[in-house]
Enzyme design. Structure first.
Site, PDB file in Angstrom:
ATOM      1  N   ASN A 128      24.432 -25.211  -1.442  1.00 38.71           N
ATOM      2  CA  ASN A 128      24.935 -26.421  -1.325  1.00 38.71           C
ATOM      3  C   ASN A 128      24.468 -27.283  -0.433  1.00 38.71           C
ATOM      4  O   ASN A 128      24.074 -28.357  -0.530  1.00 38.71           O
ATOM      5  CB  ASN A 128      26.492 -26.176  -1.005  1.00 38.71           C
ATOM      6  CG  ASN A 128      27.479 -27.306  -1.251  1.00 38.71           C
ATOM      7  OD1 ASN A 128      27.509 -27.774  -2.147  1.00 38.71           O
ATOM      8  ND2 ASN A 128      27.811 -27.886   0.061  1.00 38.71           N
ATOM      9  N   GLU A 168      -1.699  -5.554  -3.994  1.00 36.39           N
ATOM     10  CA  GLU A 168      -2.675  -5.119  -2.926  1.00 36.39           C
ATOM     11  C   GLU A 168      -3.871  -5.938  -2.766  1.00 36.39           C
ATOM     12  O   GLU A 168      -4.452  -6.168  -1.609  1.00 36.39           O
ATOM     13  CB  GLU A 168      -2.628  -3.563  -2.887  1.00 36.39           C
ATOM     14  CG  GLU A 168      -3.432  -2.932  -1.873  1.00 36.39           C
ATOM     15  CD  GLU A 168      -3.730  -1.405  -1.935  1.00 36.39           C
ATOM     16  OE1 GLU A 168      -3.206  -0.692  -1.075  1.00 36.39           O
ATOM     17  OE2 GLU A 168      -3.915  -1.100  -3.090  1.00 36.39           O
ATOM     18  N   HIS A 218       0.742  -1.258   0.010  1.00 38.97           N
ATOM     19  CA  HIS A 218       0.073  -0.067   0.002  1.00 38.97           C
ATOM     20  C   HIS A 218       0.862   1.414  -0.089  1.00 38.97           C
ATOM     21  O   HIS A 218       0.626   2.282  -0.713  1.00 38.97           O
ATOM     22  CB  HIS A 218      -0.927   0.094   1.189  1.00 38.97           C
ATOM     23  CG  HIS A 218      -2.031   1.037   1.160  1.00 38.97           C
ATOM     24  ND1 HIS A 218      -2.856   1.285   0.514  1.00 38.97           N
ATOM     25  CD2 HIS A 218      -1.822   2.375   2.062  1.00 38.97           C
ATOM     26  CE1 HIS A 218      -3.567   2.390   0.724  1.00 38.97           C
ATOM     27  NE2 HIS A 218      -2.925   3.159   1.686  1.00 38.97           N
TER      28      HIS A 218
END
Length: 757
Positions: A344, A69, A47
């Site tokens: 990894n 939104e 917003h």
């Protein structure tokens, strides 16, 4: 115009801070979809960005955040449940938002080249209307789904075109106040020690107020400063530290020369106070460059979440210590190494759910990322509860790739086997994927960490998991070091890599299979001489004992033989410059207290160089040790005088002794003879008044070497004053003979100093 530019800068600072946090929050929301407070916080971000971008006429960004939104608003009102598929779309829209913000920062507009936000907006709209989300936007962009004719209507909070000039200014001021208030609240929440405590009460019961700005709002508690200004300030502090070191060295020299003088006490107070203040200023400047490691850590929940879905695994990331601070320059450098190690751990470490259940583990794997301070270093640990590292499997893989020999594999400890993953070209991946398996990465991680003067350690238990520990200095500008000397050269070794220093007899050094080793507390330690590593010419002899500095990087250790230990010193790292910056084994240079330039050792690179050196140290040390003098002619006396007549007189006087005589016509020539090592000098007769280098300077230079600490230096001069004699004592003359002298007297003085009986 300037006001609008300032507003734009404020907008970008705030937007990047908000977007940096939102990745973390969204991943947390996926785990806790019922957390209304978290949902509201995420909604407020979208917003806020939408309102600000609308005000600044960034229509593309406004459109995107408006669609985001809508989805978040439905979720917080319970009309929509956030599923992993929906989260994929929301997170992808966040990536688009980042791209648009980068475009605004770099180009001044939100028209990112090659990016069309219509497909992602269409998918967000479909989610808002209750439809199941389609696949990722890449195929959607190639075959765009037609946008519904009726899109939700954008409703900008303020129609700027309808406002008068005064109303526009009022709206700007309102937005700035709101933004400042939100920013201050967010900073206070992120860091409790921020400089915005709760309002203090005055005696009258009212709030203790800070001076107000002209607009009536509270004064800013923070200011933005260009990084180059902080860098410049850090450089100046470095110069100040060098000046402090120089002053301390001068004070030591003055104290030795004027011991007991009254002014020394005052000078000592001033020097001590300046030293303390310099240290305090240095710490204060370093703190201005400090940033919480959260700046790096916050991106990893999203990374682990995406990897989990890509690999078909269930992995949770646990983060702690994100408030730990370190220098900005290091924050920027450690992101990629940590990223690779986390990927990894997710790919190689944590098993798939079925395998974990079969091994009696929970379906969900845990990767822990934590940071904490340890002295002048920060430690970052990446731990997983996966399958762990198999030392035997690593050795076999390394032998298969011809990275090690079978003999080396047999002699390796488990920890040394773990370190094999850092070798270039090494990979244990069964197949090449988007995540890993290309044989590059961990070697680059090690290189990048060592560039920061850091180290990596690995601990692992097969079937239980692995821990990667990074140890990194808090700052790269000023470090603690151990200063050592080899022959006439001095080097600085970063103290973080120094494990211990020992003095050992030469007899304790052995040669095994062509390698020099030392047994140190039931541990066999490889040895190399620092002068051999850097090609320093051997001109000075060694005694029957030698200094060994034990250095370590990760699981590797090495003993470095040096001639002298100067001591610990705080040094300022300077670049070697364009022409000298790639010297192997050298990380930079520093200026010491005496004004001389000293090279700083790159420990990791030096340890690699040491592997190629094959010199029998013990044989060299024994060959250079003093031979037993069996007859007078074995003793060598160096006569230093610019007068041929005086040299001849001294030769005649010493003939009855039967010693070998060598001549030099000035101090510089004599010093070169001593340093060449061609002769084993047992005593020197030194004139004071000589060209190029006088006798005082010559004696002072010779006394700098511990090997010549007890070498008889006999002044033979016509300078007879008390001051001259005192200076002779100060520079290290053993005897002071004034001209004229009798031949018998000179003979007896030399006989006594050579201990010829």
């Amino acid at each position: 115009m300037e006001d609008m530019q300032e507003i734009l800068e404020d907008f970008l600072v705030e937007a990047f801070e908000l977007v940096e946090q939102i990745d973390h929050d969204l991943v947390e929301l996926e785990s806790n979809p019922e957390d209304l407070e978290l949902l509201n916080r995420i909604f407020r971000v979208a917003h806020t960005v939408k309102g600000s971008s609308s005000f600044l006429n960034f229509d593309v960004l406004t459109k995107l955040t408006h669609h985001m939104e809508d989805v978040l608003n439905k979720a917080r009102h319970g009309e929509l449940k956030i599923t992993p598929d929906i989260m994929d779309v929301v997170l992808e829209s966040i990536d688009r938002m980042k791209t648009l913000l980068n475009s605004i920062r770099d180009n001044g507009n939100d028209t990112a080249i090659g990016m069309d936000i219509d497909p992602i907006c269409t998918r967000l709209t479909a989610i808002s209307e209750g439809e199941a989300p389609v696949g990722n936007s890449a195929p959607v962009e190639e075959k765009p789904v037609e946008t519904p004719k009726e899109e939700p209507v954008q409703e900008p909070e303020v129609d700027v075109n309808q406002l008068s000039d005064s109303e526009v200014e009022a709206e700007i001021e309102r937005l700035l106040k709101v933004r400042k208030a939100e920013d201050q609240a967010r900073r206070a929440q992120k860091k409790k020690s921020a400089t915005t405590p709760t309002p203090q009460k005055t005696d009258s019961g009212g709030e203790k107020k800070v001076p107000a700005s002209s607009s009536g709002g509270g004064m800013d508690q923070t200011i933005r400063v260009e990084v180059k200004r902080l860098d410049h300030l850090m450089n100046l502090i470095g110069e100040l530290v060098l000046g402090k070191n120089r002053l301390l060295k001068i004070y030591d020299d003055v104290e030795e020369r004027y011991e007991g003088e009254k002014f020394l006490e005052e000078l000592n107070q001033v020097v001590s106070q300046l030293s303390i203040i310099t240290t305090d200023v240095q710490l204060a400047v370093m703190k201005t460059r400090m940033q919480p490691i959260a700046k790096v850590f916050n991106k990893f929940p999203r990374v682990v979440r995406d990897l989990s879905r890509e690999l078909g695994k269930q992995i949770e990331l646990e983060i702690s210590g994100e408030e730990t601070e370190l220098d900005k320059s290091i924050v920027e450098e450690i992101g990629d190494p940590i990223m690779h190690m986390i990927r990894n751990s997710c790919d190689h470490g944590v098993e798939d759910p079925a395998t974990r259940v079969a091994n009696g583990k929970p379906e969900k794997g845990i990767v822990q990322l934590k940071a904490y301070n340890e002295g002048n270093h920060i430690v970052v640990e990446i731990t997983d509860d996966g399958k762990g590292l198999d030392p035997n499997g690593l050795k076999a893989k390394a032998m298969e790739k011809n990275l090690i020999t079978e003999r080396e594999a047999d002699q390796m400890t488990d920890k040394e086997a773990f370190a094999l993953i850092f070798k270039p070209g090494f990979s244990t991946a069964a197949k090449v994927t988007n995540v890993s398996g290309r044989g590059v990465g961990m070697d680059v991680v090690k290189t990048n960490i060592e560039k920061l003067n850091g180290v990596i350690e690995i601990d692992s238990e097969l079937g239980k998991g692995s821990t990667f520990k990074l140890k990194i200095p808090l700052t790269l500008a000023i470090i603690q070091s151990l200063l050592v000397g080899t022959q006439e050269e001095f080097y600085a070794i970063p103290l973080a890599s120094v494990l211990e220093t020992v003095r050992v007899p030469v007899d304790d050094i052995y040669t095994i299979e062509g390698k020099n080793v030392l047994r140190l507390r039931d541990e066999v330690l490889s040895l190399v001489r620092l002068s051999d590593v850097f090609g320093v010419k051997q001109v000075l002899e060694s005694g029957d004992q030698t200094y060994v500095v034990v250095i370590g990087v990760a699981e590797s250790k090495l003993g470095i033989i040096v001639d002298t230990l100067v001591g610990q010193e705080e040094i300022v790292i300077k670049s070697m410059g364009e022409y000298l910056q790639n010297i192997q084994g050298i990380a930079g240079a520093t200026i010491r207290g005496d004004g001389r330039v000293t090279l700083i050792i790159d420990v990791g690179a030096m340890m690699d160089m040491a592997k190629e050196i094959k010199v029998d140290i013990k044989a060299q040390l024994e060959a250079s040790s003093k031979k037993v003098k069996e007859q007078p002619s074995d003793y060598k006396v160096l006569i230093v005088d610019d007068s041929k007549m005086d040299r001849t007189l001294m030769q005649k006087a010493l003939e009855p002794l039967g010693v070998s005589l060598i001549e030099a016509t000035n101090g510089a020539e004599a010093l070169n003879i001593v340093k060449s090592g061609e002769y084993d000098i047992d005593a020197m007769l030194i004139d004071i008044e000589m060209p190029r280098m006088d006798g005082y300077t010559l004696a002072a230079e010779i006394r700098k070497y511990s090997k010549y600490r007890n070498l008889p230096l006999i002044a033979v001069t016509s300078r007879t004053s008390k001051t001259d004699r005192l200076r002779g004592v100060e520079v290290g003359m053993t005897e002071y003979i004034t001209k004229p002298y009798s031949p018998e007297y000179l003979e007896n003085v030399v006989r006594k100093n050579l201990k010829l009986g």
